[in-house]
Enzyme design. Structure first.
Site, PDB file in Angstrom:
ATOM      1  N   GLY A 171      -4.170 -18.354 -18.021  1.00 55.56           N
ATOM      2  CA  GLY A 171      -5.299 -17.357 -18.370  1.00 55.56           C
ATOM      3  C   GLY A 171      -6.075 -17.102 -17.308  1.00 55.56           C
ATOM      4  N   GLY A 172      -7.411 -16.885 -17.337  1.00 57.25           N
ATOM      5  CA  GLY A 172      -8.287 -16.344 -15.995  1.00 57.25           C
ATOM      6  C   GLY A 172      -7.872 -17.078 -14.650  1.00 57.25           C
ATOM      7  N   GLY A 406       7.559  10.800   6.471  1.00 56.49           N
ATOM      8  CA  GLY A 406       6.437  10.014   6.229  1.00 56.49           C
ATOM      9  C   GLY A 406       6.684   8.733   6.391  1.00 56.49           C
ATOM     10  N   ALA A 407       7.863   8.192   6.431  1.00 60.26           N
ATOM     11  CA  ALA A 407       8.125   6.800   6.666  1.00 60.26           C
ATOM     12  C   ALA A 407       8.151   6.572   8.078  1.00 60.26           C
ATOM     13  CB  ALA A 407       9.483   6.562   5.930  1.00 60.26           C
TER      14      ALA A 407
END
Ligand code: HXC
Length: 516
Positions: A171-172, A406-407
């Site tokens: 769950g949370g 860009g890398a």
């Protein structure tokens, strides 16, 4: 009550603490291959260093007959202790008590341990082994989770926070670990998911086991939620101690210097042997890491996730460093969505805790294709650019072979903020590979040629020799120096030592808007 009786009562109370949920529940825990909450604490800490806090805290709930199910400690053990002589604060949920479920008072106890960690500026280690929100305590338990999450956030970037998932975490409840710096999971012991297999079957009609859905393998390989995948609890505790040795206790300190006898001037001839002459041939960048950094100090993080980049801590002349290294043997080392996320997160951890970053670069670019574009390679790829540009720790880059497009900027650009960029003589730095570049800029000549194949090859070679070699970038001031492979270790150590006193601050603002 006489003094003797008072003492007797104290002893009884202490025994009750150790009883926890009783022998039967402890036996069930053992059968599942799990240790008890107290044994876990003792296994992590230096011997006899644990000081417990609020051991008698207990539930105040009377709903659903809860007054008959009160246990001292309320299903969690918390306190402080030492790891290699340095203080840490801990919480360890006790599954033998109401399934370790989190009620109001358990949350209060954990929250006080978090606050103690923040107040004393020491790392916080939480051990999760719980059925989640205690159903009988309803919104009080939800409120408790809110407090824990809030403290996780307040402590983020101030003290290291480690989460050990040693049982269910459902769950949370999963969001507290997700808000911390490192998550450890153990094979066949740990499970994390926001909804379990039964709910998934009811809502989605899908059939999946607990292990497939949220086991250690799943989160280490597929989701990336786990940073360390351990074969058993003992290995997990050893790794926790090791990891903390690379980190300072808080953001105002530097990581401990750990001398290990590896010579600063040791030559690194294997670097040349490992990198193949043919620039499309793969190799394992871990062989470079093992050769260059202090022997046997590499601690890989996120080992099985997004393997086209390798990240982890190591030491250089005893100093802690964070490595981000392209992995040519996986997807040619390209940066895809997951590897960008992985590297960006790691760089941010290093920057929070004053660990210099060293990049080892051999990358043809960001990963192309519709799958990556549709899933957001642009914004995910931007994370690494942002993380590097934002980090104020020393940043050193060693270009091993390819550094394209860009890398290249993410991994090695002075303009993005790398403080020192070194390149091996075989480094190729360019907007793109020679083949693609020649096809574009010499298109007309190739088309008009009597023998297009031969002309293309000649142009590729021409481009490679004239534009991509590291001296072009060095002449422009983008590369500090071109170094021999056998000097890689010595040069990185000299660079690191020259940057130890680096001080850089950012423009004052509430916070930047990190791409997510
Ligand atoms: C109260 C709980 C509990 C819970 C387990 N127990 N979970 N009690 N609240 N959430 C109790 C059981 O009743 C049982 O008590 C004992 O703990 C051991 O549980 P078992 O089921 O016997 O153990 P096991 O078979 O190992 O199964 C473990 C389990 C299962 C998979 C965790 O107990 C389970 O599914 N529990 C519910 C999980 C869940 O849905 N939690 C709520 C999630 S929502 P007895 O007395 O019989 O020994 C959530 C929201 C948080 O957490 C939101 C935060 C923002």
């Amino acid at each position: 009550m006489s003094r003797a009786h008072e003492l007797e009562r104290m002893k009884e109370m202490k025994e009750k603490l150790l009883e926890a949920g009783g022998d039967e529940k402890k036996e069930q825990q053992k059968k599942k291959g799990k240790m008890t909450s107290r044994d876990r604490i003792d296994s992590i800490l230096d011997k006899k260093s644990f000081i417990e806090s609020f051991p008698y805290i207990t539930s105040r709930s009377t709903d659903f007959g809860m007054e008959k199910h009160r246990f001292p400690g309320d299903g969690v053990v918390t306190g402080t202790g030492l790891i290699d002589g340095r203080q840490v604060c801990l919480s360890s949920q006790d599954f033998t008590v109401l399934g370790g479920s989190l009620g109001e008072q358990q949350a209060e106890r954990i929250n006080r341990a978090q606050n103690m960690a923040l107040k004393t500026r020491t790392p916080f280690i939480q051990i999760n082994d719980s059925g989640g929100a205690r159903i009988q305590e309803g919104v009080y338990s939800l409120d408790g989770y809110g407090k824990i999450f809030r403290s996780n956030i307040d402590a983020s970037g101030v003290i290291p926070q480690l989460s050990l998932i040693l049982g269910p975490c459902a769950g949370g409840a999963v969001y507290s670990p997700a808000l911390t710096d490192f998550v450890f999971m153990v094979e066949k012991v740990s499970q994390m998911y926001i909804t379990g297999p039964d709910v998934i079957k009811a809502v989605m009609g899908e059939e999946v086991t607990h292990e497939q859905l949220g086991g250690a393998s799943t989160h280490s390989k597929k989701s990336g939620n786990a940073h360390f995948h351990c074969k058993d609890e003992q290995e997990c505790f050893t790794l926790v101690r090791k990891l903390l040795s690379y980190l300072p206790s808080n953001n105002m300190e530097h990581p401990p210097l750990v001398e290990n006898g590896d010579s600063k001037s040791r030559k690194t001839p294997k670097v040349n042997e490992v990198i193949p002459e043919q620039n499309t041939k793969a190799y394992d960048v871990r062989d470079i890491i093992d050769e260059v950094f202090d022997k046997e100090t590499f601690l890989e993080v996120h080992k099985e996730y997004a393997p086209s980049i390798v990240v982890g801590f190591a030491r250089l002349a005893g100093r802690s460093v964070g490595i981000i290294a392209n992995q040519p043997k996986v997807l040619s080392g390209t940066l895809d969505i997951n590897s960008s996320d992985k590297a960006a997160r790691f760089v941010r951890v290093c920057d929070c805790f004053n660990v210099p970053v060293i990049s080892l670069v051999d990358i043809p670019g960001y990963m192309p294709g519709t799958v990556q574009e549709y899933d957001g390679i642009i914004r995910h790829g931007a994370k690494l650019l942002y993380a590097i540009g934002e980090a104020v720790v020393p940043k050193i880059s060693l270009i091993l072979r390819k550094a394209y497009g860009g890398a290249y900027i993410a991994m090695a650009a002075r303009s993005l903020g790398y403080d020192r960029v070194l390149a091996l003589p075989c480094a190729e730095i360019a907007v793109m590979g020679a083949q693609g570049a020649a096809n574009i800029i010499f298109r007309r000549e190739i088309a008009a040629s009597q023998n297009p194949g031969e002309t293309r090859n000649a142009k590729i070679q021409e481009f490679q020799e004239s534009s991509m070699n590291p001296y072009v970038s060095a002449a422009a001031g983008f590369v500090d120096d071109v170094i021999a492979p056998e000097d890689a270790r010595e040069e990185l150590i000299r660079s690191l030592e020259s940057l130890v006193t680096k001080h850089e601050s950012r423009i004052e603002r509430k916070h930047g808007n990190f791409p997510v």
